[in-house]
Design a protein around this motif. Structure first.
Motif, PDB file in Angstrom:
ATOM      1  N   PRO A 127      27.563 -70.354  -6.858  1.00 39.76           N
ATOM      2  CA  PRO A 127      28.477 -71.252  -7.572  1.00 39.76           C
ATOM      3  C   PRO A 127      29.720 -71.503  -6.715  1.00 39.76           C
ATOM      4  O   PRO A 127      30.287 -70.575  -6.136  1.00 39.76           O
ATOM      5  CB  PRO A 127      28.810 -70.482  -8.847  1.00 39.76           C
ATOM      6  CG  PRO A 127      27.616 -69.612  -9.076  1.00 39.76           C
ATOM      7  CD  PRO A 127      27.144 -69.212  -7.703  1.00 39.76           C
ATOM      8  N   GLN A 167      37.903 -79.418  -8.429  1.00 44.29           N
ATOM      9  CA  GLN A 167      37.081 -79.724  -9.604  1.00 44.29           C
ATOM     10  C   GLN A 167      36.154 -80.899  -9.315  1.00 44.29           C
ATOM     11  O   GLN A 167      34.959 -80.863  -9.625  1.00 44.29           O
ATOM     12  CB  GLN A 167      37.971 -80.044 -10.802  1.00 44.29           C
ATOM     13  CG  GLN A 167      37.175 -80.355 -12.077  1.00 44.29           C
ATOM     14  CD  GLN A 167      38.042 -80.937 -13.179  1.00 44.29           C
ATOM     15  OE1 GLN A 167      38.980 -81.699 -12.905  1.00 44.29           O
ATOM     16  NE2 GLN A 167      37.753 -80.579 -14.425  1.00 44.29           N
ATOM     17  N   GLY A 214      33.118 -80.102  -7.453  1.00 45.96           N
ATOM     18  CA  GLY A 214      32.111 -79.322  -8.160  1.00 45.96           C
ATOM     19  C   GLY A 214      32.429 -77.854  -8.313  1.00 45.96           C
ATOM     20  O   GLY A 214      31.549 -77.056  -8.682  1.00 45.96           O
ATOM     21  N   LYS A 261      33.283 -74.407  -9.763  1.00 45.05           N
ATOM     22  CA  LYS A 261      33.112 -73.768 -11.065  1.00 45.05           C
ATOM     23  C   LYS A 261      34.254 -72.809 -11.380  1.00 45.05           C
ATOM     24  O   LYS A 261      34.413 -72.387 -12.524  1.00 45.05           O
ATOM     25  CB  LYS A 261      31.785 -73.004 -11.108  1.00 45.05           C
ATOM     26  CG  LYS A 261      30.573 -73.871 -10.786  1.00 45.05           C
ATOM     27  CD  LYS A 261      30.455 -75.070 -11.719  1.00 45.05           C
ATOM     28  CE  LYS A 261      29.236 -75.914 -11.381  1.00 45.05           C
ATOM     29  NZ  LYS A 261      29.204 -77.175 -12.189  1.00 45.05           N
ATOM     30  N   GLY A 291      36.027 -76.082 -18.329  1.00 45.16           N
ATOM     31  CA  GLY A 291      34.975 -75.213 -17.810  1.00 45.16           C
ATOM     32  C   GLY A 291      35.175 -74.682 -16.409  1.00 45.16           C
ATOM     33  O   GLY A 291      34.260 -74.067 -15.843  1.00 45.16           O
ATOM     34  N   VAL A 292      36.362 -74.885 -15.827  1.00 42.50           N
ATOM     35  CA  VAL A 292      36.650 -74.325 -14.500  1.00 42.50           C
ATOM     36  C   VAL A 292      37.453 -73.049 -14.689  1.00 42.50           C
ATOM     37  O   VAL A 292      38.583 -73.077 -15.184  1.00 42.50           O
ATOM     38  CB  VAL A 292      37.448 -75.333 -13.632  1.00 42.50           C
ATOM     39  CG1 VAL A 292      37.752 -74.720 -12.263  1.00 42.50           C
ATOM     40  CG2 VAL A 292      36.666 -76.635 -13.474  1.00 42.50           C
ATOM     41  N   GLN A 293      36.873 -71.921 -14.309  1.00 39.42           N
ATOM     42  CA  GLN A 293      37.551 -70.633 -14.500  1.00 39.42           C
ATOM     43  C   GLN A 293      38.721 -70.488 -13.536  1.00 39.42           C
ATOM     44  O   GLN A 293      38.579 -70.719 -12.333  1.00 39.42           O
ATOM     45  CB  GLN A 293      36.572 -69.480 -14.300  1.00 39.42           C
ATOM     46  CG  GLN A 293      37.187 -68.106 -14.493  1.00 39.42           C
ATOM     47  CD  GLN A 293      37.696 -67.891 -15.908  1.00 39.42           C
ATOM     48  OE1 GLN A 293      36.952 -68.028 -16.870  1.00 39.42           O
ATOM     49  NE2 GLN A 293      38.978 -67.583 -16.041  1.00 39.42           N
ATOM     50  N   LEU A 324      29.827 -65.507 -11.617  1.00 41.92           N
ATOM     51  CA  LEU A 324      29.368 -66.725 -12.275  1.00 41.92           C
ATOM     52  C   LEU A 324      27.844 -66.868 -12.262  1.00 41.92           C
ATOM     53  O   LEU A 324      27.298 -67.703 -12.988  1.00 41.92           O
ATOM     54  CB  LEU A 324      30.014 -67.959 -11.625  1.00 41.92           C
ATOM     55  CG  LEU A 324      31.514 -68.123 -11.913  1.00 41.92           C
ATOM     56  CD1 LEU A 324      32.093 -69.261 -11.080  1.00 41.92           C
ATOM     57  CD2 LEU A 324      31.769 -68.363 -13.399  1.00 41.92           C
ATOM     58  N   LYS A 359      29.844 -66.728 -17.802  1.00 41.92           N
ATOM     59  CA  LYS A 359      31.016 -67.594 -17.759  1.00 41.92           C
ATOM     60  C   LYS A 359      32.131 -67.046 -18.646  1.00 41.92           C
ATOM     61  O   LYS A 359      33.179 -67.680 -18.789  1.00 41.92           O
ATOM     62  CB  LYS A 359      30.641 -69.010 -18.202  1.00 41.92           C
ATOM     63  CG  LYS A 359      29.691 -69.730 -17.248  1.00 41.92           C
ATOM     64  CD  LYS A 359      29.397 -71.139 -17.726  1.00 41.92           C
ATOM     65  CE  LYS A 359      28.454 -71.858 -16.764  1.00 41.92           C
ATOM     66  NZ  LYS A 359      28.138 -73.243 -17.238  1.00 41.92           N
TER      67      LYS A 359
END
Length: 354
Positions: free
Chosen positions: A240, A260, A263, A265, A292-294, A338, A342
């Motif tokens: 990821p 972001q 792509g 994560k 959804g981006v940690q 990941l 998540k």
């Protein structure tokens, strides 16, 4: 009569000695990936100007014939690359090759010759994904093999001594540089031109003197056989995508948004001080988190550790604190995390345990 008896006894002792099994040396495989230790300069005075990844593995081993006194040593050319060019694809490929080697009954230890620029990332990755108690030792050099006072030969000799030592079993992946033994999880390159380039804020595990390891501490963190990550369960040739944004004054939200769009994560925020986040950047990070981006708060400061909820309300935002892992190692652990989850709380647990 006495003389005859002494001669007979001497002959018997000689035959007994001949019948004793010879000391069996351990078998060590040198896995070469390139780097400065395999570099060559234009002259012997070039210690900082050179081309990396030029010397093949057999030449590296043959240049230090004394390693054969320590173990039965053979070489494998896994990569031939300067370490700053290593990507997740090469990390996965190397981990699979090392994993295959440690499974062999006739392999007792592994030495990986590696460029120093990203040695700490590779060491930490192997520390997390290769399940073995056999010694895995990464080694490099700060001067090319052609330089006066090249440090590579002694580093390699010490690395083979370490990898062939029974005392190195189960201690996790090790980095052997400049006589010092470091744990993969907390070692870092701190100097870019001197031979004492590697350090850990928690100190070295030990030292190697004249081919003998001396130990002074162990790492309490999970590694190798106790790790929940396993290279055998990763079927892809990629991980990821996790990016890093370096903290400073005058930050730009676009730096995070670009990752972001690429792509990512997760994003490692290499913040100032205690992983600090500028107040004008917080809305951007919260937006990314909600999409959804940690977000993982690390620090650009080389010592200390990031305290959860001390600088920012991590619980409220769902962010993760990188603890004492530097940004580049936080990237490695986050990418592996990941592949499992998540959930921010689970990822935070992993940062505390590894």
């Amino acid at each position: 009569m006495l003389t005859k008896t002494v001669k007979s006894l001497g002959l018997a002792m000689g035959l007994f000695a001949c019948s004793l099994p010879l000391y069996a040396k351990n078998n060590v495989v040198v896995v070469a990936t390139g780097g400065t230790i395999a570099g060559a300069g234009a002259s012997s005075t070039n210690s900082a100007t050179y081309t990396a990844a030029k010397v093949p593995v057999d030449a590296l081993i043959n240049a230090v014939p004394q390693v054969q006194d320590l173990a039965n040593v053979r070489g494998v050319q896994a990569l031939q690359i300067a370490s700053e060019s290593i990507t997740d694809k090469e990390l996965l490929n190397l981990a699979r090759q090392v994993n295959d080697l440690v499974k062999k009954s006739d392999v007792n230890g592994i030495v990986i010759t590696h460029g120093t620029d990203t040695m700490e990332e590779t060491a930490f990755f192997l520390n997390l994904v290769v399940h073995t108690d056999k010694p895995i030792v990464l080694v490099g050099s700060m001067r090319p093999s052609t330089a006066m006072s090249a440090d590579g030969p002694l580093n390699l000799y010490s690395a083979v001594a370490l990898a062939s030592s029974e005392s190195a079993k189960g201690k996790g992946v090790l980095v052997m540089m400049n006589d010092s033994i470091f744990a993969a999880r907390d070692v870092s390159k701190t100097i870019n031109i001197h031979t004492n380039a590697f350090a850990s804020q928690w100190g070295a595990l030990g030292t190697v003197v004249e081919g003998k390891p001396y130990w002074f501490r162990e790492t309490p963190k999970r590694h190798n056989s106790s790790s929940e990550f396993n290279i055998e369960s990763i079927k892809s040739d990629s991980l990821p995508l996790v990016g890093i944004v370096y903290g400073s004054d005058n930050m730009l939200p676009q730096s995070y948004l670009a990752l972001q769009q690429a792509g990512a994560k997760a994003i490692i925020h290499a913040g100032t001080g205690n992983g600090s986040v500028a107040n004008y950047i917080v809305p951007t990070l919260n937006k990314l988190q909600s999409e959804g981006v940690q977000i993982v708060r690390s620090s650009r400061v080389p010592q200390g550790f990031v305290l959860r909820n001390a600088e920012q309300p991590d619980d409220k935002y769902g962010w993760v604190a990188a603890h004492d892992l530097n940004p580049q190692k936080a990237r490695i652990l986050t990418a592996l995390a990941l592949t499992k989850t998540k959930d921010a709380k689970e990822i935070q647990r992993m940062f505390y345990e590894y």
